[in-house]
Design an enzyme around this catalytic site. Structure first.
Site, mmCIF file in Angstrom:
data_model
loop_
_atom_site.group_PDB
_atom_site.id
_atom_site.type_symbol
_atom_site.label_atom_id
_atom_site.label_comp_id
_atom_site.label_asym_id
_atom_site.label_seq_id
_atom_site.Cartn_x
_atom_site.Cartn_y
_atom_site.Cartn_z
ATOM 1 N N GLU A 25 20.825 24.898 -39.526
ATOM 2 C CA GLU A 25 22.261 25.080 -39.345
ATOM 3 C C GLU A 25 22.764 23.886 -38.543
ATOM 4 O OE1 GLU A 25 25.966 25.940 -37.507
ATOM 5 O OE2 GLU A 25 24.116 25.902 -36.353
ATOM 6 N N ASP A 49 19.790 27.554 -35.248
ATOM 7 C CA ASP A 49 21.114 27.125 -34.823
ATOM 8 C C ASP A 49 21.069 25.740 -34.178
ATOM 9 O OD1 ASP A 49 23.973 28.239 -34.397
ATOM 10 O OD2 ASP A 49 23.449 27.378 -32.459
#
Length: 282
Positions: free
Chosen positions: A35, A6
């Protein structure tokens, strides 16, 4: 062995260079997905630092011109040498306006595009049921976000997309042309709402032609131009194509051929082109 990392762009680049080099040395079969929805330069640097796959701007490329320009960049420039695109039709944080307003047909459109334009694609849970209610007007957040609750879904619900997703994934597993990012070529259409492109396997053994109606609200029709000369045929040649979604067969003659797509019935064609032989894909 598979990790979605993330927001890696918020961490020092030198950290990723060190960490990914060390991890891949010890666990060479691991996959790391960056991401990172951020500036193009930063996304590219993360790919060069060692991420196996990268998020893309696919979610925000919805008309024919945007899609064509973006995927030519991904497949025909130096980017293809180090960035392996992963096409997410939606994410836990992103419900694009196209899906909010287009209803179930829009979800079919984005599924077919994601699954045939790129070798890697993803959908976030709820896509199978065409969940498309935003938090508020102008927002890409979901109204009932799973960031704040545990949700239970019935994926067998009538009018869902589970069967289409199953069939699309089955087609991807069976056709080498859809398992790599190179070999993508866009083809001319006389209607801007129709997008047409093909992908070929590296050895030339498999050729898939995809035609999609980008308008989720209305039937669109027009002519698509087949690159018969590039396929080793004459401009007057005939070709047989089989729709892998419906198993229907069409016999086309010459470069220009007619298609008609009603989004309420079908969003697109995924067509296997029957040719005697094909040269290897450069």
């Amino acid at each position: 062995r598979i990790f979605r990392v993330d927001n890696p762009h918020t961490k020092p680049y030198r950290f990723w260079e060190w960490a990914l080099t060390d991890l891949k040395r010890r666990y060479p079969d691991t996959i790391y997905l960056a991401e990172a929805f951020t500036r193009p330069k930063v996304m590219r640097y993360l790919a060069k630092a060692g991420f196996s796959q990268s998020y893309t701007y696919f979610t925000w490329r919805n008309n024919k011109e945007e899609i064509t320009e973006y995927f030519e960049e991904l497949t025909e420039t130096d980017v293809r040498e180090y960035l392996r695109a992963n096409l997410f039709a939606n994410t836990p944080d992103i419900l694009h306006e196209y899906l909010q307003r287009g209803g179930r047909p829009a979800f079919q459109v984005r599924l077919i595009l994601a699954a045939t334009l790129g070798a890697n694609y993803g959908i976030y849970s709820g896509f199978e049921l065409a969940e498309n209610v935003p938090l508020k007007a102008g927002s890409e957040e979901y109204l009932d976000s799973e960031k704040y609750q545990i949700k239970s879904r019935d994926f067998t619900r009538a009018n869902g997309l589970a069967e289409l997703i199953r069939r699309v994934n089955e087609i991807r597993r069976s056709h080498p042309a859809l398992q790599w990012d190179r070999g993508l070529q866009f083809h001319q259409t006389d209607n801007p709402q129709l997008i047409c492109y093909s992908k070929r396997a590296p050895d030339g053994s498999d050729l898939i032609l995809t035609v999609v109606n980008l308008d989720p609200h209305y039937m669109q029709h027009g002519f698509i131009r087949l690159p018969l000369t590039a396929w080793g045929l004459t401009p007057e040649s005939s070709v047989e194509v089989r729709d892998l979604l419906s198993n229907e067969r069409y016999f086309w003659r010459g470069e220009w051929n007619y298609v008609r797509l009603d989004p309420e019935a079908r969003a697109g064609h995924i067509l296997q082109v029957q040719l005697p032989s094909l040269p290897p894909q450069p």
